[in-house]
Write a protein that holds these residues in place. Sequence first.
Motif, PDB file in Angstrom:
ATOM      1  N   PHE A   1       0.801  -1.222   0.000  1.00 24.54           N
ATOM      2  CA  PHE A   1       0.000   0.000   0.000  1.00 24.54           C
ATOM      3  C   PHE A   1       0.835   1.274   0.000  1.00 24.54           C
ATOM      4  CE2 PHE A   1      -3.163  -3.078   1.240  1.00 24.54           C
ATOM      5  CZ  PHE A   1      -4.257  -2.652   0.518  1.00 24.54           C
ATOM      6  N   GLY A   2       2.153   1.152   0.172  1.00 29.06           N
ATOM      7  CA  GLY A   2       3.038   2.296   0.053  1.00 29.06           C
ATOM      8  C   GLY A   2       3.098   3.216   1.259  1.00 29.06           C
ATOM      9  N   PHE A   3       2.319   2.963   2.314  1.00 26.02           N
ATOM     10  CA  PHE A   3       2.351   3.854   3.472  1.00 26.02           C
ATOM     11  C   PHE A   3       3.671   3.684   4.218  1.00 26.02           C
ATOM     12  CE2 PHE A   3       0.324  -0.011   5.149  1.00 26.02           C
ATOM     13  CZ  PHE A   3       1.031  -0.239   6.318  1.00 26.02           C
ATOM     14  N   THR A   4       4.017   4.694   4.985  1.00 23.76           N
ATOM     15  CA  THR A   4       5.216   4.631   5.810  1.00 23.76           C
ATOM     16  C   THR A   4       4.843   4.837   7.274  1.00 23.76           C
ATOM     17  OG1 THR A   4       5.672   6.994   5.543  1.00 23.76           O
ATOM     18  CG2 THR A   4       6.749   5.495   3.995  1.00 23.76           C
ATOM     19  N   LEU A   5       5.659   4.270   8.140  1.00 21.07           N
ATOM     20  CA  LEU A   5       5.553   4.455   9.589  1.00 21.07           C
ATOM     21  C   LEU A   5       6.963   4.647  10.122  1.00 21.07           C
ATOM     22  CD1 LEU A   5       3.121   1.526  10.521  1.00 21.07           C
ATOM     23  CD2 LEU A   5       2.583   3.962  10.668  1.00 21.07           C
ATOM     24  N   LYS A   6       7.101   5.486  11.150  1.00 21.54           N
ATOM     25  CA  LYS A   6       8.405   5.687  11.782  1.00 21.54           C
ATOM     26  C   LYS A   6       8.399   5.034  13.157  1.00 21.54           C
ATOM     27  CE  LYS A   6       9.529   9.984   9.474  1.00 21.54           C
ATOM     28  NZ  LYS A   6       9.798  11.422   9.654  1.00 21.54           N
ATOM     29  N   PHE A   7       9.384   4.170  13.380  1.00 18.14           N
ATOM     30  CA  PHE A   7       9.532   3.437  14.629  1.00 18.14           C
ATOM     31  C   PHE A   7      10.779   3.911  15.363  1.00 18.14           C
ATOM     32  CE2 PHE A   7       7.047   0.699  11.951  1.00 18.14           C
ATOM     33  CZ  PHE A   7       6.167   0.065  12.820  1.00 18.14           C
ATOM     34  N   PRO A   8      10.779   3.831  16.692  1.00 16.09           N
ATOM     35  CA  PRO A   8      12.036   4.090  17.417  1.00 16.09           C
ATOM     36  C   PRO A   8      13.095   3.068  16.999  1.00 16.09           C
ATOM     37  CG  PRO A   8      10.157   4.050  18.932  1.00 16.09           C
ATOM     38  CD  PRO A   8       9.656   3.568  17.586  1.00 16.09           C
TER      39      PRO A   8
END
Length: 163
Positions: free
Chosen positions: A15-22
Amino acid sequence: MAASGGTILYRDRKFGFTLKFPEYWRRYTVMSRKNDMLDAEYTVHFIFKYRGKTYGPVLSVIVFRMTRKEWVDQGYEDSPLRFIAEHDKHVFAYDTPEELPSEFIDKKTGDYDYVKYGKQIRLMKRMVNRDVPLIVKTMRFPVKKVTLEPSPYLSKRIKVPRC
């Protein structure tokens, strides 16, 4: 996942979404794209691991083929799933565990074994209660590029010069 400045950027290939994780999540999670919900189109689980043993998801991102209105009309607003965003006729939601894994329970007492699993319990609580609410706020979607098709200019007034 790509790292940058104390965070890891996850880009979903479907789906191309991004998430930022520690950054520390790299050491304590593995991913699974196993869709185990019948009404969901897609699910990605971020599963807690500690010293090579996996315990269960600390975050699951679930994608439904529906609008926000359909989400509400079908009663998902009152479910344990939490809405993140609507994008391209899909609803993106997330889920976290409501209890610690049963592996952390002392068989003799029936209570959580904080002596044996104290570090794992603290890590999971931190990830679920502190990190996940911040992570889901970082969800972004790719911007669709608008390309214009060239169209020939048709006019009877244009004369082609003769050479």
